[in-house]
Design a protein around this motif. Sequence first.
Motif, mmCIF file in Angstrom:
data_model
loop_
_atom_site.group_PDB
_atom_site.id
_atom_site.type_symbol
_atom_site.label_atom_id
_atom_site.label_comp_id
_atom_site.label_asym_id
_atom_site.label_seq_id
_atom_site.Cartn_x
_atom_site.Cartn_y
_atom_site.Cartn_z
ATOM 1 N N ARG A 4 -0.400 6.295 0.560
ATOM 2 C CA ARG A 4 0.191 5.049 1.044
ATOM 3 C C ARG A 4 -0.683 4.476 2.150
ATOM 4 O O ARG A 4 -1.106 5.207 3.063
ATOM 5 C CB ARG A 4 1.602 5.324 1.580
ATOM 6 C CG ARG A 4 2.543 4.152 1.426
ATOM 7 C CD ARG A 4 3.973 4.571 1.621
ATOM 8 N NE ARG A 4 4.876 3.515 1.219
ATOM 9 C CZ ARG A 4 6.196 3.645 1.202
ATOM 10 N NH1 ARG A 4 6.746 4.805 1.568
ATOM 11 N NH2 ARG A 4 6.959 2.650 0.834
ATOM 12 N N ASN A 5 -0.973 3.183 2.069
ATOM 13 C CA ASN A 5 -1.806 2.577 3.110
ATOM 14 C C ASN A 5 -0.953 2.133 4.294
ATOM 15 O O ASN A 5 0.268 2.285 4.292
ATOM 16 C CB ASN A 5 -2.633 1.417 2.537
ATOM 17 C CG ASN A 5 -1.769 0.249 2.056
ATOM 18 O OD1 ASN A 5 -0.587 0.137 2.414
ATOM 19 N ND2 ASN A 5 -2.361 -0.621 1.259
ATOM 20 N N LYS A 6 -1.599 1.579 5.292
ATOM 21 C CA LYS A 6 -0.889 1.233 6.522
ATOM 22 C C LYS A 6 0.140 0.127 6.332
ATOM 23 O O LYS A 6 1.052 -0.036 7.154
ATOM 24 C CB LYS A 6 -1.908 0.821 7.594
ATOM 25 C CG LYS A 6 -2.731 -0.409 7.231
ATOM 26 C CD LYS A 6 -3.734 -0.730 8.325
ATOM 27 C CE LYS A 6 -4.565 -1.968 7.962
ATOM 28 N NZ LYS A 6 -5.554 -2.281 9.030
ATOM 29 N N ASP A 7 -0.007 -0.653 5.252
ATOM 30 C CA ASP A 7 0.938 -1.728 4.970
ATOM 31 C C ASP A 7 2.093 -1.270 4.077
ATOM 32 O O ASP A 7 2.948 -2.072 3.707
ATOM 33 C CB ASP A 7 0.211 -2.904 4.301
ATOM 34 C CG ASP A 7 -0.856 -3.505 5.205
ATOM 35 O OD1 ASP A 7 -0.597 -3.616 6.420
ATOM 36 O OD2 ASP A 7 -1.943 -3.852 4.700
ATOM 37 N N GLY A 8 2.098 -0.010 3.726
ATOM 38 C CA GLY A 8 3.187 0.517 2.926
ATOM 39 C C GLY A 8 2.940 0.494 1.430
ATOM 40 O O GLY A 8 3.769 0.979 0.650
ATOM 41 N N GLY A 9 1.816 -0.067 1.003
ATOM 42 C CA GLY A 9 1.491 -0.092 -0.422
ATOM 43 C C GLY A 9 0.874 1.226 -0.856
ATOM 44 O O GLY A 9 0.345 1.979 -0.043
ATOM 45 N N ALA A 40 -1.130 -1.211 -4.133
ATOM 46 C CA ALA A 40 -2.095 -1.993 -3.361
ATOM 47 C C ALA A 40 -3.488 -1.951 -3.976
ATOM 48 O O ALA A 40 -4.338 -2.789 -3.662
ATOM 49 C CB ALA A 40 -2.147 -1.484 -1.925
ATOM 50 N N ASP A 68 4.877 -0.556 -5.141
ATOM 51 C CA ASP A 68 4.026 -1.617 -4.614
ATOM 52 C C ASP A 68 2.596 -1.073 -4.622
ATOM 53 O O ASP A 68 2.184 -0.365 -3.706
ATOM 54 C CB ASP A 68 4.463 -1.976 -3.194
ATOM 55 C CG ASP A 68 3.540 -3.006 -2.542
ATOM 56 O OD1 ASP A 68 2.751 -3.638 -3.278
ATOM 57 O OD2 ASP A 68 3.609 -3.165 -1.307
#
Length: 282
Positions: free
Chosen positions: A218-223, A269, A267
């Motif tokens: 998971r990336n920092k934006d939640g994706g 990304a 989601d």
Amino acid sequence: MAMMRLSILMVLILLAVPGAVRVAHAAPSADLWPDWQAHDDASTEQIDHGAWQAVLDRYLVTKEPGVTAFDYAGAKKDGYDAISGYVTAMTKVAVSGLSRDQQFAYWVNLYNALTVRVVLDHYPVASIRDIDISPGLFSSGPWGKKLITVEGRTLSLDDIEHRILRPIWQDPRIHYAVNCASVGCPALAAKAYNAATLNDQLNQAAAGFINHPRAVQRNKDGGFVLSQLYDWYRDDFGKSDADFIAHLKRFAGPKLTEALGDTDELDIAGYQYDWRLNDTRP
């Protein structure tokens, strides 16, 4: 002459368009070769993969859970004959007379050993994709090259994976078992696949990959950033988003289970894949 100039121009355009080049690397579809469905579940014959296990014991290194590397330099120096000898011995097996589980272990072990031998034939290389021996103008890598003959039929790595394993067994865990000699792919298993322990080994391979960041993170934006494996072979892991998430959750540890939550869609990304050789040495 005008037609020739037009053809050359089309080639140049294709080379200049990133999307066109990516099409050349698209994953082959599962296309059954019916002859390979022959099997004998009454057979009690057991194939000895001890020679391949000896290679793994000597040259495979476990770097962390779910990640292994292979000592290609060492194997190139003093292990090539053992690897090539195992591959040759497997090509002499009457595979059509084996039980299904024996066949599965046979094909996966042969695929992995053959991949290692191909790399050694061209080592040192930075990536398996640098071994451009496949036929076709836009092909890369060794996967399309006919490399062995089994029961009178010549086979490539693509043939084993996409004409035999995927369409006959239709098991997504195949993707965690066959190894493409790259950092981004599922680990080359430390144990040769064995018919008697097949299900547990496949589950272990799936869990080892899925719970590593190169598969799902998971990336920092939640994706979610997923392995490109899940893009190339999307339908193999479930026709719907819910099916795909269920596949991940089946093998997910506590951390990934919590990250996936109760959603029935992800989601996404982006996708990632590291094609560097899974070498023990830089």
